[in-house]
Design a protein around this motif. Sequence first.
Motif, PDB file in Angstrom:
ATOM      1  N   GLY A   1       0.831  -1.199   0.000  1.00  0.00           N
ATOM      2  CA  GLY A   1       0.000   0.000   0.000  1.00  0.00           C
ATOM      3  C   GLY A   1       0.861   1.242   0.000  1.00  0.00           C
ATOM      4  N   ASP A   2       0.209   2.397   0.124  1.00  0.00           N
ATOM      5  CA  ASP A   2       0.886   3.689   0.171  1.00  0.00           C
ATOM      6  C   ASP A   2       0.780   4.235   1.585  1.00  0.00           C
ATOM      7  N   TYR A   3       1.892   4.625   2.172  1.00  0.00           N
ATOM      8  CA  TYR A   3       1.928   5.045   3.574  1.00  0.00           C
ATOM      9  C   TYR A   3       2.541   6.429   3.722  1.00  0.00           C
ATOM     10  N   GLU A   4       1.799   7.338   4.362  1.00  0.00           N
ATOM     11  CA  GLU A   4       2.294   8.672   4.670  1.00  0.00           C
ATOM     12  C   GLU A   4       3.012   8.626   6.021  1.00  0.00           C
ATOM     13  N   TYR A   5       4.108   9.373   6.123  1.00  0.00           N
ATOM     14  CA  TYR A   5       4.871   9.377   7.374  1.00  0.00           C
ATOM     15  C   TYR A   5       5.753  10.610   7.476  1.00  0.00           C
ATOM     16  N   LYS A   6       6.254  10.843   8.673  1.00  0.00           N
ATOM     17  CA  LYS A   6       7.260  11.861   8.968  1.00  0.00           C
ATOM     18  C   LYS A   6       8.095  11.362  10.133  1.00  0.00           C
ATOM     19  N   PHE A   7       9.223  12.013  10.345  1.00  0.00           N
ATOM     20  CA  PHE A   7      10.057  11.734  11.513  1.00  0.00           C
ATOM     21  C   PHE A   7       9.838  12.847  12.531  1.00  0.00           C
ATOM     22  N   TRP A   8       9.690  12.470  13.795  1.00  0.00           N
ATOM     23  CA  TRP A   8       9.518  13.415  14.906  1.00  0.00           C
ATOM     24  C   TRP A   8      10.854  13.425  15.631  1.00  0.00           C
ATOM     25  N   VAL A   9      11.654  14.454  15.395  1.00  0.00           N
ATOM     26  CA  VAL A   9      13.037  14.518  15.871  1.00  0.00           C
ATOM     27  C   VAL A   9      13.128  15.563  16.979  1.00  0.00           C
ATOM     28  N   ASP A  10      13.281  15.083  18.199  1.00  0.00           N
ATOM     29  CA  ASP A  10      13.343  15.979  19.363  1.00  0.00           C
ATOM     30  C   ASP A  10      12.237  17.036  19.321  1.00  0.00           C
ATOM     31  N   GLY A  11      11.037  16.611  18.961  1.00  0.00           N
ATOM     32  CA  GLY A  11       9.874  17.500  18.975  1.00  0.00           C
ATOM     33  C   GLY A  11       9.665  18.335  17.728  1.00  0.00           C
ATOM     34  N   VAL A  12      10.409  18.060  16.661  1.00  0.00           N
ATOM     35  CA  VAL A  12      10.276  18.817  15.416  1.00  0.00           C
ATOM     36  C   VAL A  12      10.033  17.832  14.257  1.00  0.00           C
ATOM     37  N   TRP A  13       9.038  18.142  13.425  1.00  0.00           N
ATOM     38  CA  TRP A  13       8.725  17.294  12.270  1.00  0.00           C
ATOM     39  C   TRP A  13       9.785  17.432  11.182  1.00  0.00           C
ATOM     40  N   HIS A  14      10.141  16.289  10.574  1.00  0.00           N
ATOM     41  CA  HIS A  14      11.062  16.259   9.438  1.00  0.00           C
ATOM     42  C   HIS A  14      10.533  15.289   8.398  1.00  0.00           C
ATOM     43  N   ASN A  15      10.638  15.687   7.136  1.00  0.00           N
ATOM     44  CA  ASN A  15      10.310  14.762   6.056  1.00  0.00           C
ATOM     45  C   ASN A  15      11.522  13.898   5.753  1.00  0.00           C
ATOM     46  N   ASP A  16      11.279  12.824   5.030  1.00  0.00           N
ATOM     47  CA  ASP A  16      12.335  11.908   4.622  1.00  0.00           C
ATOM     48  C   ASP A  16      12.855  12.347   3.254  1.00  0.00           C
ATOM     49  N   PRO A  17      14.105  12.823   3.172  1.00  0.00           N
ATOM     50  CA  PRO A  17      14.624  13.294   1.882  1.00  0.00           C
ATOM     51  C   PRO A  17      14.764  12.193   0.833  1.00  0.00           C
ATOM     52  N   VAL A  18      14.731  10.925   1.234  1.00  0.00           N
ATOM     53  CA  VAL A  18      14.832   9.826   0.271  1.00  0.00           C
ATOM     54  C   VAL A  18      13.524   9.057   0.135  1.00  0.00           C
ATOM     55  N   ALA A  19      12.419   9.693   0.513  1.00  0.00           N
ATOM     56  CA  ALA A  19      11.102   9.057   0.382  1.00  0.00           C
ATOM     57  C   ALA A  19      10.772   8.811  -1.085  1.00  0.00           C
ATOM     58  N   ASP A  20       9.833   7.896  -1.314  1.00  0.00           N
ATOM     59  CA  ASP A  20       9.393   7.632  -2.681  1.00  0.00           C
ATOM     60  C   ASP A  20       8.761   8.882  -3.298  1.00  0.00           C
ATOM     61  N   LYS A  21       8.034   9.646  -2.481  1.00  0.00           N
ATOM     62  CA  LYS A  21       7.394  10.892  -2.928  1.00  0.00           C
ATOM     63  C   LYS A  21       7.146  11.776  -1.718  1.00  0.00           C
ATOM     64  N   GLN A  22       6.843  13.041  -1.973  1.00  0.00           N
ATOM     65  CA  GLN A  22       6.343  13.960  -0.950  1.00  0.00           C
ATOM     66  C   GLN A  22       4.951  14.369  -1.426  1.00  0.00           C
ATOM     67  N   ILE A  23       3.971  14.370  -0.520  1.00  0.00           N
ATOM     68  CA  ILE A  23       2.618  14.753  -0.910  1.00  0.00           C
ATOM     69  C   ILE A  23       2.052  15.758   0.084  1.00  0.00           C
ATOM     70  N   GLY A  24       1.192  16.632  -0.409  1.00  0.00           N
ATOM     71  CA  GLY A  24       0.583  17.646   0.435  1.00  0.00           C
ATOM     72  C   GLY A  24      -0.308  17.040   1.504  1.00  0.00           C
ATOM     73  N   ASN A  25      -0.397  17.736   2.638  1.00  0.00           N
ATOM     74  CA  ASN A  25      -1.277  17.290   3.714  1.00  0.00           C
ATOM     75  C   ASN A  25      -2.262  18.410   4.079  1.00  0.00           C
ATOM     76  N   VAL A  26      -3.177  18.130   4.991  1.00  0.00           N
ATOM     77  CA  VAL A  26      -4.219  19.099   5.362  1.00  0.00           C
ATOM     78  C   VAL A  26      -3.657  20.292   6.125  1.00  0.00           C
ATOM     79  N   TRP A  27      -2.419  20.234   6.592  1.00  0.00           N
ATOM     80  CA  TRP A  27      -1.811  21.315   7.364  1.00  0.00           C
ATOM     81  C   TRP A  27      -1.061  22.299   6.481  1.00  0.00           C
ATOM     82  N   GLY A  28      -1.084  22.087   5.159  1.00  0.00           N
ATOM     83  CA  GLY A  28      -0.410  22.996   4.244  1.00  0.00           C
ATOM     84  C   GLY A  28       1.065  22.702   4.054  1.00  0.00           C
ATOM     85  N   SER A  29       1.536  21.603   4.615  1.00  0.00           N
ATOM     86  CA  SER A  29       2.930  21.191   4.403  1.00  0.00           C
ATOM     87  C   SER A  29       2.899  19.858   3.649  1.00  0.00           C
TER      88      SER A  29
END
Length: 89
Positions: A53-81
């Motif tokens: 399937g397709d799975y959305e995710y992020k990394f929570w690094v010491d309380g700060v969100w980070h995307n995965d720079p080597v992800a298959d794709k980046q997609i928009g979310n409801v928060w505008g990021s």
Amino acid sequence: MLNKKSVTFKFNAPEKVQTVKLCGNFTDWEQGAIVMQRAGVGEWKTRVSLEPGDYEYKFWVDGVWHNDPVADKQIGNVWGSENSLRLVR
């Protein structure tokens, strides 16, 4: 029943980072976050068993969100990021 796949997630962070968590639609985001383990200097890893399937995710690094720079794709979310996307086939 679908066959689950073992999927490895990695995150590279500065040495000073204390905690890296994997959060996504497969963990109910923060509520079921997976604490990642140090795998070397600045590298964090975890393995997750996921059905195809397709799975959305992020990394929570010491309380700060980070995307995965080597992800298959980046997609928009409801928060505008964006969320990272892992395609499991």
